[in-house]
Motif scaffolding. Structure first.
Motif, PDB file in Angstrom:
ATOM      1  N   LEU A  33     -56.595  40.535  56.021  1.00 25.87           N
ATOM      2  CA  LEU A  33     -57.453  41.441  55.259  1.00 25.87           C
ATOM      3  C   LEU A  33     -56.947  42.882  55.179  1.00 25.87           C
ATOM      4  O   LEU A  33     -57.327  43.614  54.264  1.00 25.87           O
ATOM      5  CB  LEU A  33     -58.870  41.430  55.852  1.00 25.87           C
ATOM      6  N   HIS A  34     -56.179  43.323  56.132  1.00 22.98           N
ATOM      7  CA  HIS A  34     -55.565  44.660  56.153  1.00 22.98           C
ATOM      8  C   HIS A  34     -56.562  45.816  56.095  1.00 22.98           C
ATOM      9  O   HIS A  34     -56.247  46.887  55.579  1.00 22.98           O
ATOM     10  CB  HIS A  34     -54.564  44.824  55.002  1.00 22.98           C
ATOM     11  N   LEU A  35     -57.745  45.636  56.620  1.00 24.77           N
ATOM     12  CA  LEU A  35     -58.753  46.701  56.559  1.00 24.77           C
ATOM     13  C   LEU A  35     -58.319  47.923  57.355  1.00 24.77           C
ATOM     14  O   LEU A  35     -58.441  49.053  56.879  1.00 24.77           O
ATOM     15  CB  LEU A  35     -60.104  46.203  57.072  1.00 24.77           C
ATOM     16  N   TYR A  36     -57.816  47.714  58.553  1.00 24.49           N
ATOM     17  CA  TYR A  36     -57.388  48.842  59.391  1.00 24.49           C
ATOM     18  C   TYR A  36     -56.150  49.511  58.807  1.00 24.49           C
ATOM     19  O   TYR A  36     -56.093  50.736  58.711  1.00 24.49           O
ATOM     20  CB  TYR A  36     -57.139  48.363  60.825  1.00 24.49           C
ATOM     21  N   ARG A  37     -55.176  48.723  58.404  1.00 28.88           N
ATOM     22  CA  ARG A  37     -53.945  49.282  57.830  1.00 28.88           C
ATOM     23  C   ARG A  37     -54.258  50.129  56.603  1.00 28.88           C
ATOM     24  O   ARG A  37     -53.762  51.244  56.456  1.00 28.88           O
ATOM     25  CB  ARG A  37     -52.988  48.153  57.445  1.00 28.88           C
ATOM     26  N   ASP A  38     -55.115  49.622  55.733  1.00 26.92           N
ATOM     27  CA  ASP A  38     -55.482  50.359  54.524  1.00 26.92           C
ATOM     28  C   ASP A  38     -56.282  51.620  54.852  1.00 26.92           C
ATOM     29  O   ASP A  38     -56.124  52.649  54.200  1.00 26.92           O
ATOM     30  CB  ASP A  38     -56.263  49.463  53.567  1.00 26.92           C
ATOM     31  N   PHE A  39     -57.137  51.538  55.859  1.00 21.08           N
ATOM     32  CA  PHE A  39     -57.906  52.699  56.318  1.00 21.08           C
ATOM     33  C   PHE A  39     -56.967  53.810  56.779  1.00 21.08           C
ATOM     34  O   PHE A  39     -57.130  54.969  56.401  1.00 21.08           O
ATOM     35  CB  PHE A  39     -58.846  52.270  57.449  1.00 21.08           C
ATOM     36  N   ARG A  85     -55.571  50.458  69.238  1.00 25.01           N
ATOM     37  CA  ARG A  85     -55.481  49.522  68.119  1.00 25.01           C
ATOM     38  C   ARG A  85     -56.563  48.447  68.224  1.00 25.01           C
ATOM     39  O   ARG A  85     -57.254  48.165  67.244  1.00 25.01           O
ATOM     40  CB  ARG A  85     -54.101  48.880  68.060  1.00 25.01           C
ATOM     41  N   ILE A  86     -56.721  47.859  69.402  1.00 27.44           N
ATOM     42  CA  ILE A  86     -57.727  46.809  69.578  1.00 27.44           C
ATOM     43  C   ILE A  86     -59.125  47.373  69.331  1.00 27.44           C
ATOM     44  O   ILE A  86     -59.946  46.739  68.659  1.00 27.44           O
ATOM     45  CB  ILE A  86     -57.626  46.159  70.974  1.00 27.44           C
ATOM     46  N   ASN A  87     -59.414  48.560  69.848  1.00 30.70           N
ATOM     47  CA  ASN A  87     -60.716  49.194  69.596  1.00 30.70           C
ATOM     48  C   ASN A  87     -60.944  49.405  68.107  1.00 30.70           C
ATOM     49  O   ASN A  87     -62.044  49.180  67.590  1.00 30.70           O
ATOM     50  CB  ASN A  87     -60.816  50.534  70.330  1.00 30.70           C
ATOM     51  N   SER A  88     -59.908  49.861  67.415  1.00 34.46           N
ATOM     52  CA  SER A  88     -60.024  50.096  65.970  1.00 34.46           C
ATOM     53  C   SER A  88     -60.252  48.792  65.221  1.00 34.46           C
ATOM     54  O   SER A  88     -61.128  48.713  64.355  1.00 34.46           O
ATOM     55  CB  SER A  88     -58.767  50.793  65.447  1.00 34.46           C
ATOM     56  N   LEU A  89     -59.466  47.778  65.565  1.00 39.23           N
ATOM     57  CA  LEU A  89     -59.645  46.475  64.913  1.00 39.23           C
ATOM     58  C   LEU A  89     -61.031  45.915  65.206  1.00 39.23           C
ATOM     59  O   LEU A  89     -61.681  45.350  64.317  1.00 39.23           O
ATOM     60  CB  LEU A  89     -58.574  45.490  65.379  1.00 39.23           C
ATOM     61  N   PHE A  90     -61.480  46.080  66.435  1.00 36.93           N
ATOM     62  CA  PHE A  90     -62.809  45.603  66.819  1.00 36.93           C
ATOM     63  C   PHE A  90     -63.891  46.252  65.965  1.00 36.93           C
ATOM     64  O   PHE A  90     -64.815  45.585  65.503  1.00 36.93           O
ATOM     65  CB  PHE A  90     -63.049  45.863  68.311  1.00 36.93           C
ATOM     66  N   VAL A 148     -55.470  38.251  63.609  1.00 26.20           N
ATOM     67  CA  VAL A 148     -55.350  37.340  62.454  1.00 26.20           C
ATOM     68  C   VAL A 148     -56.154  37.887  61.281  1.00 26.20           C
ATOM     69  O   VAL A 148     -55.671  37.910  60.143  1.00 26.20           O
ATOM     70  CB  VAL A 148     -55.805  35.910  62.825  1.00 26.20           C
ATOM     71  N   TYR A 149     -57.364  38.339  61.545  1.00 23.55           N
ATOM     72  CA  TYR A 149     -58.178  38.936  60.483  1.00 23.55           C
ATOM     73  C   TYR A 149     -57.445  40.116  59.839  1.00 23.55           C
ATOM     74  O   TYR A 149     -57.399  40.241  58.620  1.00 23.55           O
ATOM     75  CB  TYR A 149     -59.531  39.411  61.008  1.00 23.55           C
ATOM     76  N   GLU A 150     -56.873  40.974  60.685  1.00 20.51           N
ATOM     77  CA  GLU A 150     -56.163  42.141  60.164  1.00 20.51           C
ATOM     78  C   GLU A 150     -54.947  41.725  59.346  1.00 20.51           C
ATOM     79  O   GLU A 150     -54.679  42.309  58.290  1.00 20.51           O
ATOM     80  CB  GLU A 150     -55.748  43.079  61.308  1.00 20.51           C
TER      81      GLU A 150
END
Length: 111
Positions: free
Chosen positions: A68-74, A6-11, A63-65
């Motif tokens: 913004l939900h970029l990873y969740r939406d991906f 998860r951290i790698n993906s968020l990064f 916090v960004y996620e």
């Protein structure tokens, strides 16, 4: 292991919003599998300073996620694309145009 993924993906999604120092520490720790001691030695700082920076950076990208939900939406788009691809392959295996369109849709995420 799941946390590291998860951290790698968020990064990957939010690294452009981080400072150079945050990027360096995160890349070395999560991407290159350096230990805290190796990173500390590389930058001539304490292991505790590296640890604090990495934990703070993890919090920042979370916090960004959350905003913004970029990873969740991906992840949601990829799941939906997989469902569509499975449906098309089982119901329209001979429709080359449709199969190419679906393949292209999946490849857009990788670009």
């Amino acid at each position: 292991m799941k946390k590291n993924y998860r951290i790698n993906s968020l990064f990957e999604f939010y690294k452009s919003l981080l400072t150079d120092k945050q990027n360096n520490y995160m890349q070395l720790y999560y991407g290159d599998d350096y230990s805290l001691g190796e990173i500390a030695e590389e930058f001539s700082i304490s292991r505790q300073a590296v640890y604090d920076n990495i934990k703070r950076t993890e919090s920042i990208i979370e916090v960004y996620e959350n905003k913004l939900h970029l990873y969740r939406d991906f992840v949601a788009r990829n799941k939906q694309a997989d469902i569509i691809q499975t449906y098309v392959k089982s119901n329209y295996p001979n429709d080359e145009t449709l199969n190419k369109l679906v393949a292209h849709l999946e490849n857009l995420e990788e670009e």
